[in-house]
Design a protein around this motif. Structure first.
Motif, PDB file in Angstrom:
ATOM      1  N   TYR A 244      -0.929  -2.654  -4.425  1.00 20.98           N
ATOM      2  CA  TYR A 244      -2.305  -2.208  -4.667  1.00 20.98           C
ATOM      3  C   TYR A 244      -2.405  -0.716  -4.940  1.00 20.98           C
ATOM      4  CZ  TYR A 244      -4.159  -6.764  -3.583  1.00 20.98           C
ATOM      5  OH  TYR A 244      -4.457  -8.103  -3.641  1.00 20.98           O
TER       6      TYR A 244
ATOM      7  N   GLY B  91     -12.865  -3.048  -0.243  1.00 21.78           N
ATOM      8  CA  GLY B  91     -11.872  -3.607  -1.161  1.00 21.78           C
ATOM      9  C   GLY B  91     -12.506  -4.152  -2.424  1.00 21.78           C
TER      10      GLY B  91
ATOM     11  N   THR C 271     -10.036 -13.623  -8.991  1.00 24.98           N
ATOM     12  CA  THR C 271     -10.912 -13.787  -7.823  1.00 24.98           C
ATOM     13  C   THR C 271     -12.290 -14.266  -8.299  1.00 24.98           C
ATOM     14  OG1 THR C 271     -11.601 -11.490  -7.963  1.00 24.98           O
ATOM     15  CG2 THR C 271      -9.726 -11.965  -6.519  1.00 24.98           C
TER      16      THR C 271
ATOM     17  N   ASN D 223     -14.801  -9.404   0.037  1.00 27.00           N
ATOM     18  CA  ASN D 223     -14.345 -10.607  -0.658  1.00 27.00           C
ATOM     19  C   ASN D 223     -12.843 -10.525  -0.883  1.00 27.00           C
ATOM     20  OD1 ASN D 223     -15.021 -13.144  -2.100  1.00 27.00           O
ATOM     21  ND2 ASN D 223     -14.094 -12.057  -3.816  1.00 27.00           N
TER      22      ASN D 223
ATOM     23  N   GLU E 139     -12.372   1.778  -0.459  1.00 28.07           N
ATOM     24  CA  GLU E 139     -11.231   1.252  -1.211  1.00 28.07           C
ATOM     25  C   GLU E 139     -10.002   2.119  -0.921  1.00 28.07           C
ATOM     26  OE1 GLU E 139     -10.469  -1.442  -3.458  1.00 28.07           O
ATOM     27  OE2 GLU E 139      -8.641  -0.449  -2.767  1.00 28.07           O
TER      28      GLU E 139
ATOM     29  N   TYR F 295       0.784  -1.252   0.000  1.00 27.72           N
ATOM     30  CA  TYR F 295       0.000   0.000   0.000  1.00 27.72           C
ATOM     31  C   TYR F 295       0.807   1.289   0.000  1.00 27.72           C
ATOM     32  CZ  TYR F 295      -3.327  -3.578   1.323  1.00 27.72           C
ATOM     33  OH  TYR F 295      -4.072  -4.722   1.330  1.00 27.72           O
TER      34      TYR F 295
HETATM   35  C1  LIG Z   1      -7.319  -9.344  -3.431  1.00 27.43           C
HETATM   36  S1  LIG Z   1      -8.107  -7.822  -3.730  1.00 27.43           S
HETATM   37  C2  LIG Z   1      -9.787  -8.369  -3.850  1.00 27.43           C
HETATM   38  C3  LIG Z   1     -10.605  -7.453  -4.684  1.00 27.43           C
HETATM   39  C4  LIG Z   1     -12.079  -7.816  -4.870  1.00 27.43           C
HETATM   40  N1  LIG Z   1     -12.809  -7.843  -3.627  1.00 27.43           N
HETATM   41  C5  LIG Z   1     -12.239  -9.119  -5.599  1.00 27.43           C
HETATM   42  O1  LIG Z   1     -12.703 -10.081  -5.007  1.00 27.43           O
HETATM   43  O2  LIG Z   1     -11.861  -9.189  -6.778  1.00 27.43           O
HETATM   44  C6  LIG Z   1      -8.014  -6.966  -2.193  1.00 27.43           C
HETATM   45  C7  LIG Z   1      -8.730  -5.645  -2.159  1.00 27.43           C
HETATM   46  O3  LIG Z   1      -8.818  -5.211  -0.786  1.00 27.43           O
HETATM   47  C8  LIG Z   1      -8.456  -3.842  -0.706  1.00 27.43           C
HETATM   48  N2  LIG Z   1      -8.119  -3.563   0.698  1.00 27.43           N
HETATM   49  C9  LIG Z   1      -6.999  -3.851   1.375  1.00 27.43           C
HETATM   50  N3  LIG Z   1      -7.087  -3.449   2.664  1.00 27.43           N
HETATM   51  C10 LIG Z   1      -8.321  -2.919   2.818  1.00 27.43           C
HETATM   52  C11 LIG Z   1      -9.025  -2.323   3.914  1.00 27.43           C
HETATM   53  N4  LIG Z   1      -8.480  -2.217   5.120  1.00 27.43           N
HETATM   54  N5  LIG Z   1     -10.278  -1.866   3.700  1.00 27.43           N
HETATM   55  C12 LIG Z   1     -10.863  -1.962   2.493  1.00 27.43           C
HETATM   56  N6  LIG Z   1     -10.237  -2.526   1.424  1.00 27.43           N
HETATM   57  C13 LIG Z   1      -8.992  -2.983   1.576  1.00 27.43           C
HETATM   58  C14 LIG Z   1      -7.382  -3.738  -1.775  1.00 27.43           C
HETATM   59  O4  LIG Z   1      -7.066  -2.431  -2.129  1.00 27.43           O
HETATM   60  C15 LIG Z   1      -8.055  -4.520  -2.893  1.00 27.43           C
HETATM   61  O5  LIG Z   1      -9.048  -3.765  -3.555  1.00 27.43           O
END
Ligand SMILES: C[S@@+](CC[C@H](N)C(=O)[O-])C[C@H]1O[C@@H](n2cnc3c(N)ncnc32)[C@H](O)[C@@H]1O
Length: 386
Positions: free
Chosen positions: A59, A108, A77, A171, A136, A52
Motif C-alpha cells: 500500500y 483507508g 472493491t 470499507n 490514510e 506498509y
Molecule cells: C483494501 S483497501 C480499501 C480501500 C477503499 N476503502 C475501498 O473500499 O476501495 C485498504 C485501505 O485501508 C488503508 N489502511 C490500512 N490500515 C489503515 C489504518 N489503520 N487506518 C486507516 N486506513 C488504513 C490502506 O492504505 C488502504 O487505503
C-alpha cells in the motif's frame, strides 16, 4: 522455534523486472529485521512490512491496486464497482448526520472513489456535509485521492480525529490490518512467524507468548476446543483499532464494512487453515511470502471480536447485517430502478448477489448517543449472531 514450512509457490503472472526489484528490496528489509530479531518475526510484523513499509510495501509503493480493465489492478472493491454503493451509504449517513453534525471521517479511502461518490450522493439529496476527513496511512494513496477528489470540504488528517460528531466509515480496512497466526498443538499453542532459510523467507513456529495464547483460549471458551493442528489467525490489531475508534467518536456511528463472519463461523472446526488470502492481478492465492510487496494480504474479520471491542470501549452495537441486506434496506433496488440501465442492474447484482459480495461482506454499525434504529438494518439484522 521449531518446525519450518513452505507453501507451494503459486503459478501466477510474472511481475515486471521493476516490480521484482521492488519486491527483492522489501524481502531484504524483512530479512534484515529477522536477523536483528534473532531469526524470527511474528507474521503480524511481516504483514505490516509487506503492506506498509515506506516506499516498498504493497500500500505504500506506487503500483495500481484497485480496479479492473486495461490498467490492471489486483482487486475490485464495492465503491469501484458502482456509485450505487455510495448512494446507499448516503441514505444511512443522511439519517445519522441529521441527528449529529455534518462531518464524515473515512478511514483507508483507497482510490478516493467512495469519498467522491458519497459527497455527490449527499449533495444530490440536499444533505449538508461541512467536513469530509480522510485518514490514510499510505502517502501514495493520499496523492491518488487528492488527484481524484476536487472538493474543498475534503481534508487529509495526519493524526487520528478527535471528538467526531457524525459518521465514520471503514470499507475493507479491517481486513488489511496485521494478524497473528496460531496453531493449536495438543495442550500448547504455537505462533507462526517468518524466518529465513537459505536466504528465502519461510514460515517458522515457536510457542505462542501470553497475549496470543490468551486470545486463543478466549476464542475456545466460545467455540469449543479447536482440533489438534488447527491453524488460524487473530486480528489483535483490528481490535486495538476498534478500541481507539471508540475514543475518537463522540456522537454518531462507525460503519465497518468487510468480509468476515461471527466468531462461531470464523473459527469453525472445519476451517482448518484460517482465512489468510492474497490478491495478485485479480487472482487469489494462499502464499503471503511470495513476492512480498506485490500482493495484497488480507484476513477475514471476526465481527464478534469487533463488536466486543467496541462495546468494551463504551459504544453501542447498532446493527450487523449482510452487505446485501444493508444496501437493499438503504434503497439500492429503487436506485437501480431509477437508473434503468443494464449496467446499473449488473453492478447491483455484483454488490448483493449471494454468489458475489452480498453475503460474504457484512456491515457492522457501532455508535454513541444514537437512539433511533438505523435504516440500514431495518430487515435482516443479525446482531444476535455476534
Ligand atoms: C483494501 S483497501 C480499501 C480501500 C477503499 N476503502 C475501498 O473500499 O476501495 C485498504 C485501505 O485501508 C488503508 N489502511 C490500512 N490500515 C489503515 C489504518 N489503520 N487506518 C486507516 N486506513 C488504513 C490502506 O492504505 C488502504 O487505503
Amino acid at each position: 522455534m521449531a518446525a519450518t514450512m513452505t507453501l507451494a509457490r503459486p503459478s501466477l503472472p510474472e511481475p515486471s523486472p521493476e516490480a521484482l526489484a521492488l519486491s527483492e528490496r522489501l524481502a531484504a528489509l524483512v530479512g534484515g529485521e529477522i536477523d536483528a530479531a534473532g531469526g524470527w518475526i511474528g507474521f503480524d510484523r511481516y504483514m505490516e512490512l509487506a503492506l506498509y513499509a515506506p516506499g516498498l510495501g504493497y500500500y505504500a509503493a506506487g503500483t495500481r491496486k484497485f480496479g479492473s480493465g486495461p490498467e490492471g489492478g489486483d482487486f475490485v472493491t464495492a465503491p469501484e464497482i458502482s456509485p450505487l454503493f455510495a448512494g446507499a451509504l448516503a441514505v444511512q449517513a443522511a439519517q445519522v448526520l441529521a441527528q449529529t453534525s455534518p462531518r464524515i471521517v473515512e478511514f483507508g479511502a483507497g482510490s478516493g472513489r467512495l469519498a467522491a461518490d458519497l459527497l455527490a450522493a449527499l449533495d444530490e439529496r440536499g444533505v449538508a456535509v461541512e467536513r469530509y476527513e480522510i485518514v490514510e496511512p499510505s502517502p501514495d494513496l493520499r496523492e491518488r485521492q487528492r488527484a481524484l477528489i476536487a472538493d474543498a470540504r475534503v481534508r487529509w488528517l495526519e493524526v487520528p480525529p478527535e471528538g467526531v460528531c457524525g459518521v465514520m466509515l471503514a470499507n475493507e480496512v479491517l481486513d488489511v490490518m496485521p494478524v497473528r497466526l496460531f496453531v493449536r498443538r495438543g495442550e500448547a499453542v504455537d505462533e507462526r512467524g517468518v524466518m529465513l532459510r537459505g536466504g528465502a523467507l519461510v514460515f517458522g513456529t515457536r510457542p505462542a507468548e501470553r497475549t496470543l495464547a490468551e486470545a486463543v483460549t478466549e476464542i475456545e471458551s466460545e467455540v469449543g476446543r479447536l482440533p489438534d493442528g488447527y491453524g488460524s489467525e487473530v486480528g489483535l490489531a483490528a481490535r486495538g483499532w476498534m478500541r481507539s475508534a471508540a475514543q475518537w467518536l463522540e456522537h454518531g456511528i462507525l460503519l465497518a464494512i468487510d468480509y468476515g463472519f461471527p466468531r462461531r463461523e470464523y473459527y469453525h472446526p472445519q476451517r482448518l487453515m484460517g482465512t489468510l488470502m492474497c490478491h495478485y492481478r485479480h487472482r487469489s492465492h494462499a502464499d503471503p511470502l511470495w513476492l512480498p510487496g506485490l500482493n495484497d494480504i488480507t484476513a477475514h474479520v471476526d465481527f464478534s471480536a469487533m463488536a466486543q471491542a467496541a462495546h468494551d470501549a463504551g459504544l453501542d452495537v447498532l446493527g450487523y447485517a449482510s452487505q446485501a441486506h444493508f444496501l437493499v434496506n438503504c434503497g439500492l433496488l429503487d436506485a437501480v430502478g431509477r437508473a434503468g440501465t443494464a449496467q446499473a442492474s449488473g453492478a447491483a447484482h455484483r454488490l448483493v448477489s449471494e454468489a458475489e459480495m452480498g453475503e460474504l461482506f457484512k456491515v457492522l454499525a457501532v455508535g454513541r448517543g444514537i437512539d433511533t434504529p438505523l435504516l440500514g438494518f431495518t430487515r435482516g439484522d443479525r446482531t444476535h449472531t455476534l
